[in-house]
Design an enzyme around this catalytic site. Structure first.
Site, PDB file in Angstrom:
ATOM      1  CG  ASP A 144      -3.999  -8.934   3.366  1.00 47.31           C
ATOM      2  OD1 ASP A 144      -2.797  -8.897   3.060  1.00 47.31           O
ATOM      3  OD2 ASP A 144      -4.832  -8.054   3.076  1.00 47.31           O
ATOM      4  CE  LYS A 167       0.296  -5.449  -1.577  1.00 44.28           C
ATOM      5  NZ  LYS A 167      -0.611  -5.221  -0.435  1.00 44.28           N
ATOM      6  CD  GLN A 225      -2.489  -2.123   0.386  1.00 40.92           C
ATOM      7  OE1 GLN A 225      -2.581  -3.254  -0.106  1.00 40.92           O
ATOM      8  NE2 GLN A 225      -1.373  -1.706   0.970  1.00 40.92           N
TER       9      GLN A 225
END
Ligand code: GUN
Length: 293
Positions: free
Chosen positions: A119, A52, A96
């Site tokens: 997210d 990413k 994450q």
């Protein structure tokens, strides 16, 4: 003609659109910033965050990864998030998952400012998605699947969709997206899970099967109605009989059995995975555009 839904090609289209939006912002003196936070040394998370961050840099974002030790006290992580929330140079913040034991994920995701929650995990964004309010951020994997289906001209209006898996990252938000009454959704959704009595019977009725339950090769050929569309979200590591002691990656779909029956199917890898990154960066450029006014 191949019936594959090429996630890499569609992700490349989305990336090109994002890169041009980044360039516009940079011409105005604003460089979109995306901060990654990784807690602990989960090997898969190391790979994902690395991919990413690399793509973000390629498209012109400012990006950085903070790595915290697995034993970091939760309060230290929350402190860091509060500091990033108030720093206007970071437009997006990604913590994450999975988080180490001892850290409460809902508390962590509830601490990221909703306006930087690229997210789509904060309860405000989850609520906006559920209400059909487009001002929120949509989680990247289900958002990417919608983009794959729409850009592949898969008919969605009135389609019977069976989603396998009720996780907060894919299954539940996927259902929330597809039931919305918009030009590109308006589906009839069945969400199957470990308590569902006859999953195969539900799948056989579906126009579209989205497998996101994390069971290696769960969807067999005889569960796919001829002509159905199959989307494989699974990333499962299983022992590799060809290389003793090594592992190989398989999806939630038995691809060789399902491909001949499906009208369209995502390969794995090269289907859903690239779209997750594409949607993350699209969400982040939007976060930066919104603060720029
Ligand atoms: N772990 C697996 N998928 C995701 C995702 O979309 N976002 C974050 N933060 N962690 C993940």
């Amino acid at each position: 003609m191949s019936n594959l839904i090429d996630g890499r090609a569609i992700a490349a289209q989305v990336h090109a659109e994002t890169a041009s939006r980044v360039a516009h912002l940079r011409a105005r003196g604003i460089q979109p910033g995306l901060m990654f936070i990784r807690v602990g040394e989960d090997p898969a998370s190391q790979v994902y965050v690395g991919m990413k961050e690399k793509k973000a840099a390629e498209l012109g974002f400012r990006s950085e990864t903070r790595v915290l030790p697995a034993h970091t006290p939760q309060e230290a992580l929350l402190q860091l998030l509060r500091q990033l929330n108030s720093d206007p140079t970071w437009h997006g913040i990604l913590v994450q998952a999975p988080l180490p034991r001892g850290i409460d994920a809902p508390t962590v995701y509830g601490t990221v400012a909703p306006s930087k929650d690229v997210d789509g995990f904060h309860p405000v964004n989850v609520g906006k998605l559920s209400l059909g309010d487009p001002s929120g951020f949509v989680p990247c994997t289900p958002g990417g699947i919608l983009e794959l289906l729409v850009r592949s001209q898969v008919p969605l209006d009135g389609a019977e969709v069976v989603i396998l898996g009720r996780g907060n990252i894919v299954g539940k938000p996927m259902a929330a997206i597809l039931v919305q009454k918009t030009a590109h959704t308006n589906c009839t959704v069945t969400l199957c899970h470990s308590g569902t009595r006859d999953v195969a019977a539900h799948c056989r009725r579906a126009d579209i099967v989205i497998a996101a339950m994390g069971v290696p090769e769960f969807v067999r050929g005889d569960m796919v109605r001829p002509g159905a569309v199959v989307v494989d979200v699974g990333v499962n590591r299983i022992p590799d009989p060809a290389n003793p002691g090594r592992q190989r990656l398989v999806g939630d779909v038995a691809f060789a059995e399902c491909q001949p029956r499906a009208s369209r199917i995502t390969p794995n890898p090269g289907g859903v995975g690239p779209m997750t990154i594409a949607m993350l960066l699209a969400n982040t450029v939007r976060a930066a555009e919104q603060t720029a006014g």
